[in-house]
Design an enzyme around this catalytic site. Structure first.
Site, PDB file in Angstrom:
ATOM      1  N   CYS A  78       4.535   2.748   1.090  1.00 58.15           N
ATOM      2  CA  CYS A  78       4.382   2.667   2.489  1.00 58.15           C
ATOM      3  C   CYS A  78       4.806   1.344   3.125  1.00 58.15           C
ATOM      4  CB  CYS A  78       2.719   2.750   2.584  1.00 58.15           C
ATOM      5  SG  CYS A  78       2.208   2.289   4.416  1.00 58.15           S
ATOM      6  N   CYS A 189       9.402   5.357   7.255  1.00 57.06           N
ATOM      7  CA  CYS A 189       7.955   5.634   6.864  1.00 57.06           C
ATOM      8  C   CYS A 189       7.919   6.662   6.052  1.00 57.06           C
ATOM      9  CB  CYS A 189       7.351   6.067   8.273  1.00 57.06           C
ATOM     10  SG  CYS A 189       5.661   6.738   8.049  1.00 57.06           S
TER      11      CYS A 189
END
Ligand code: DGL
EC number: 5.1.1.3
Length: 267
Positions: A78, A189
């Site tokens: 992440c 992302c």
């Protein structure tokens, strides 16, 4: 000298939700002998709009959980968690092989022909000091246009990878980047690789898309090899936990992971 038991220990991977499965897939492909533990913090998704303090706390909790389950290495799958929490985890666990991720600014700056690079990422990643430092370091010769994508992660969490609402949302995010001449787009992302086919359908073929999942898998391999911690035998397990209703993740797993699997509730 590591024992066979420590070599056979799992790699722990976590994300704010199911996005990190895009990274887990790369790790599974490159390192088929490794057992894997994956935690989706979907009870707290999206991280993109949350404070760095909140995300740091979640990183501590999730890292502790994975280490308590025997992880020999940790992957922060992440970008948003990495900018907020990786430095603290490195301090807490100085001996642990730990891999975070960041938007692929360096390869994008090297690849662009038009000199304009677009970055799709969360608000948290784009406004972080770590991202600003990345631009200073690698992108001084190119124009970088950043585009936060609020709402997109939620659609991907729901498995809505190509519906009309997701398309419309994405269209709004890429239009300004195209209008400004960007020819290279960074997927900053880990949720976004799942909408690559949709993104492709909205972009001219000349635009390159760059993401970092495969590079992260190679970095995991390198760190484990350095410490003689690569697993020798075939993978024993891949286990999943979610901090939201496990059923929700269980439903999207076949789509995002490729096979059905049991998801447990994160205690
Ligand atoms: N998957 C995460 C990332 O790579 C963040 C998504 C979120 O906002 O929770 O940045």
């Amino acid at each position: 000298m590591p024992s066979n038991a420590s070599r056979g220990a799992p790699i722990g991977v976590f994300d704010s939700g199911v996005g990190g499965l895009s990274v887990l897939r790369e790790i599974r492909a490159l390192l088929p002998n490794e057992s894997l533990l994956y935690v989706a913090d979907s009870g707290h998704v999206p991280y993109g709009e949350k404070s760095p303090e909140f995300i740091r706390e979640r990183c501590r909790v999730l890292a502790e959980f994975l280490l308590a389950h025997g992880a020999k290495a940790l992957v922060l799958a992440c970008n948003t968690a990495t900018v907020a929490g990786v430095a603290e985890l490195r301090e807490l666990y100085p001996q642990l092989p730990l891999v975070g991720m960041e938007p692929a600014v360096k390869p994008a700056a090297a690849a662009t022909q038009s000199g304009v690079v677009g970055v799709l990422a969360t608000t948290g990643t784009l406004k972080s000091a770590k991202f600003a430092a990345l631009l200073d370091r690698f992108a001084s010769d190119v124009r970088v246009i950043t585009q936060p994508c609020p709402g997109l992660v939620e659609r991907i969490e729901a498995g809505e990878l190509d519906g009309a609402a997701t398309r419309e949302l994405l269209q709004g995010f890429v239009a300004p980047l195209l209008a400004q001449g960007c020819d290279t787009l960074i997927l900053g992302c880990t949720h976004y690789p799942f909408i690559k086919p949709l993104l492709r359908s909205l972009l001219p073929d000349s635009i390159s898309l760059i993401d970092t999942g495969a590079a992260v898998a190679r970095q995991v391999q390198r760190l484990l090899a350095e410490r003689d911690l690569l697993a020798a035998g075939p993978a024993q397990v891949t286990q999943f936990w979610s901090s939201a209703e496990p059923q929700a993740m269980q439903q999207v797993l076949p789509l995002l992971w490729g096979t059905a699997a049991k998801v447990s509730a994160l205690p």
